[in-house]
Design a protein around this motif. Structure first.
Motif, PDB file in Angstrom:
ATOM      1  N   THR A 446       0.894  -1.120  -0.045  1.00 25.64           N
ATOM      2  CA  THR A 446       0.037   0.049   0.039  1.00 25.64           C
ATOM      3  C   THR A 446       1.197   1.292  -0.105  1.00 25.64           C
ATOM      4  O   THR A 446       1.910   1.287   0.755  1.00 25.64           O
ATOM      5  N   ASN A 448       0.939   5.964  -0.752  1.00 23.61           N
ATOM      6  CA  ASN A 448       0.115   7.114  -1.035  1.00 23.61           C
ATOM      7  C   ASN A 448       0.474   7.635  -2.329  1.00 23.61           C
ATOM      8  O   ASN A 448       0.336   9.045  -2.474  1.00 23.61           O
ATOM      9  N   ASP A 497      -6.524  -3.360  -5.726  1.00 24.28           N
ATOM     10  CA  ASP A 497      -7.607  -3.118  -4.739  1.00 24.28           C
ATOM     11  C   ASP A 497      -8.389  -2.035  -5.195  1.00 24.28           C
ATOM     12  O   ASP A 497      -7.926  -0.825  -4.988  1.00 24.28           O
ATOM     13  N   GLU A 499     -11.055  -0.579  -3.817  1.00 30.59           N
ATOM     14  CA  GLU A 499     -11.594   0.246  -2.660  1.00 30.59           C
ATOM     15  C   GLU A 499     -10.512   1.038  -2.133  1.00 30.59           C
ATOM     16  O   GLU A 499     -11.107   1.972  -1.227  1.00 30.59           O
ATOM     17  N   TYR A 500      -9.405   0.661  -2.210  1.00 27.66           N
ATOM     18  CA  TYR A 500      -8.471   2.050  -1.753  1.00 27.66           C
ATOM     19  C   TYR A 500      -8.166   2.987  -2.594  1.00 27.66           C
ATOM     20  O   TYR A 500      -7.912   2.756  -4.058  1.00 27.66           O
ATOM     21  N   THR A 501      -8.487   4.324  -2.306  1.00 25.46           N
ATOM     22  CA  THR A 501      -8.433   5.566  -3.118  1.00 25.46           C
ATOM     23  C   THR A 501      -7.534   6.375  -2.774  1.00 25.46           C
ATOM     24  O   THR A 501      -7.166   7.458  -3.398  1.00 25.46           O
ATOM     25  N   ASP A 502      -6.652   6.367  -1.608  1.00 24.32           N
ATOM     26  CA  ASP A 502      -5.658   7.309  -1.285  1.00 24.32           C
ATOM     27  C   ASP A 502      -4.307   6.997  -1.894  1.00 24.32           C
ATOM     28  O   ASP A 502      -3.182   7.457  -1.275  1.00 24.32           O
ATOM     29  N   THR A 504      -2.311   3.664  -4.110  1.00 22.28           N
ATOM     30  CA  THR A 504      -2.618   2.444  -4.576  1.00 22.28           C
ATOM     31  C   THR A 504      -1.988   1.361  -3.799  1.00 22.28           C
ATOM     32  O   THR A 504      -1.360   1.398  -2.800  1.00 22.28           O
ATOM     33  N   ARG A 505      -3.107   0.214  -3.684  1.00 18.82           N
ATOM     34  CA  ARG A 505      -2.729  -0.915  -3.038  1.00 18.82           C
ATOM     35  C   ARG A 505      -2.932  -2.139  -4.081  1.00 18.82           C
ATOM     36  O   ARG A 505      -3.832  -2.425  -4.686  1.00 18.82           O
ATOM     37  N   THR A 507      -2.766  -6.196  -4.132  1.00 18.17           N
ATOM     38  CA  THR A 507      -2.848  -7.376  -3.216  1.00 18.17           C
ATOM     39  C   THR A 507      -2.616  -8.615  -4.158  1.00 18.17           C
ATOM     40  O   THR A 507      -3.011  -8.758  -5.118  1.00 18.17           O
TER      41      THR A 507
END
Length: 549
Positions: A446, A448, A497, A499-502, A504-505, A507
């Motif tokens: 994850t 930012n 992912d 659902e993660y918007t802050d 990049t994630r 997985t």
């Protein structure tokens, strides 16, 4: 379409089903057994009735008649003795005989109730008794004791004649009672013989029905099922052309027809599968030939293309150093273009070689401490991490059975991407997490950074799919594609992912032990074995563009 409709109906075969045969057979058997049971019950009842009549009526009536005759003989003896001697003791048998007479007469009347002939005989006996007693017994018994009774002498002849008639009546009664008892005994014997025949017949019929049922089950159910099972085993052994012969009741023939239809369908499918297998074999041969050509290309790229490319790069760099600034600006620009193109070509060839080696050359599966791999990765990327002031945190990483070189390439690409695709003016914050999910380990990287739009979440894992120009972010567009190939080679999956918007994630999952798959390593030992980790491009979350290094 049913089995009977698919197969021609055999002439002469019954349309009755097993259920109908069983119902009819059970109904007939129960009816016959019910009739025989009713007859047996009637015979038993008749035997019991006759036996009760013989034991409770006929024999007791004859016994009572004999006792009545004995009581009358006692009366006659007592009266005759009293009449001759006048002794009162002779009246005791007479009085006892009177008491026995009353008892046995009442007993006979009760036993012969409903027997008209027996009651007539009893009344005749009673009339004779009454006549003898009125004429002889009572007058003699009324005479004073102590001397012979004159009545006895005067009426001796008449008394003897009356008592003979009484005895004749008693004899007639007893003869009738004996005849009735004999007839009853004969009737009981014949009824018992009938009973024995009936129950013997019932036993034989039950045995015959059991034999018929077992034979019917054998012919109608067991034999057809055995034939069906034999045909099925023959087909299961590989003789798919062996036909199913439907036999037995209609439903079993229908079942056989369904299995025969299934067999024909399987034969058609097997023929089609055989054709498909032949086509696949041909395609497999084409793929093997294509793989061989690709391996030859990789060999050429790693040997034959590298040398002229290094010459081009070396001479263009010499031109740049010697004539840089001496020619006009356009010449300097052309030289810069040539040097940059040669360098990018060198990087692209190395990245392609690394991508082709995944699962083919790097297959040395062993116990790998991912914490150690992560430390070496951070050390290799230390320059870029220090320049960007990146902060990297991580969970404790497990030890897995994997290829150490591929694990190093995986982490270098993911961490390198997270550092490269950072937001302008903001230090990268990267976290690596790990948790066990059943037999798999689930990892996430994850950051930012600039993020990846959901519409490009699949595109970034395709080789050469860049979301940024080479001037914005350097790279060949192979990084994430290589990560996907490495993860899938180790039995896992990788995705962005959404659902993660802050930022990049990424997985992905890895198995504790990778599956035993992969292409054999056929590349020559002389080919290049060093790997140059590349960067993975990112796409801005809201700017509509990104990159895949």
């Amino acid at each position: 379409m049913t089995g009977d409709e698919r197969l021609p109906h055999a002439r002469g075969l019954s349309k009755w089903t097993t259920r109908r045969w069983l119902r009819v057979g059970v109904a007939v058997s129960l009816t016959v057994l019910g009739l025989l049971g009713a007859m047996g019950a009637w015979v038993l009842g008749r035997t019991a009735t006759i036996s009760d009549d013989l034991v409770d009526v006929k024999s007791p009536a004859l016994t009572s008649s004999i006792r009545l005759e004995s009581a009358l003989l006692n009366q006659e003896t007592g009266i005759r003795g009293y009449g001759i001697t006048g002794t009162p003791d002779f009246l005791d048998p007479y009085r006892q005989g009177l008491a026995d007479q009353r008892t046995n007469t009442a007993r006979l009347a009760e036993l012969l109730r409903g027997d008209a002939a027996g009651l007539r005989d009893l009344r005749a006996v009673q009339d004779e008794i009454r006549t003898w007693q009125e004429k002889i017994a009572r007058p003699v018994a009324a005479s004073p004791p102590g001397s012979p009774s004159p009545e006895a002498g005067e009426r001796a002849a008449a008394g003897k004649k009356d008592f003979d008639r009484l005895r004749a009546a008693m004899t007639a009664q007893q003869d009738r009672l004996r005849d009735d008892r004999t007839r009853t005994r004969d009737d009981l014997a014949s009824t018992m013989r009938l009973r024995n025949w009936v129950f013997a017949t019932i036993a034989l019929l039950i045995i015959a029905l059991a034999g018929i049922v077992f034979e019917a089950l054998r012919r109608g159910i067991t034999a057809p099922l055995e034939q069906l099972g034999s045909d099925a085993r023959t087909i299961a052994d590989g003789d798919f052309g062996h036909p199913i012969t439907p036999t037995g009741p209609a439903d079993l023939r229908r079942l056989g027809g369904e299995i025969e239809f299934m067999r024909r369908r399987l034969v058609r499918e097997l023929d089609f599968s055989e054709e498909s297998r032949l086509r696949l074999d041909a395609q497999s041969a084409d793929l093997k030939r294509s793989n061989a050509e690709l391996e030859q290309f990789a060999y050429v790229a790693s040997h034959d293309l590298q040398e002229p490319l290094r010459k081009v790069s070396s001479f263009t760099q010499l031109l740049q150093r010697r004539y840089g600034g001496r020619l006009d600006d356009r010449a300097d620009q052309y030289i810069d273009f040539a040097v940059d193109g040669a360098n990018r070509m060198q990087t692209l060839i190395n990245d392609l070689l690394d991508f082709s080696r995944v699962g083919r050359v790097h297959r040395a599966h062993q116990s790998v401490d991912l914490d150690g791999v992560m430390k070496r990765t951070l050390s290799a990327l230390s320059v870029g991490i220090e320049e960007s002031d990146a902060v990297i945190t991580r969970d404790e990483l497990p030890t897995l059975v994997a290829d150490p070189t591929q694990m190093s390439m995986l982490w270098q690409n993911l961490i390198g991407n997270a550092v490269k695709f950072r937001r302008p003016g903001e230090a990268p914050a990267i976290h690596v997490s790990a948790e066990q999910d059943g037999s798999l380990w689930k990892f996430a990287v994850t950051d930012n950074g600039i993020g990846i739009d959901p519409e490009y979440a699949e595109q970034v894992f395709v080789i050469f799919q860049r979301l940024h120009t080479k001037d914005t972010y350097k790279g060949s567009g192979i990084g994430l594609a290589m990560c996907k190939k490495i993860v899938e080679f180790h039995g896992g999956t990788i995705f962005v992912d959404p659902e993660y918007t802050d930022g990049t994630r990424i997985t992905f999952t890895l198995a504790s032990e990778p599956p035993a798959t992969g292409l054999p390593s056929t590349e020559s030992a002389e080919t290049r074995t060093d790997t140059v980790p590349t960067s993975i491009g990112r796409q801005p979350a809201r700017e509509g563009h990104g990159g895949n290094a």
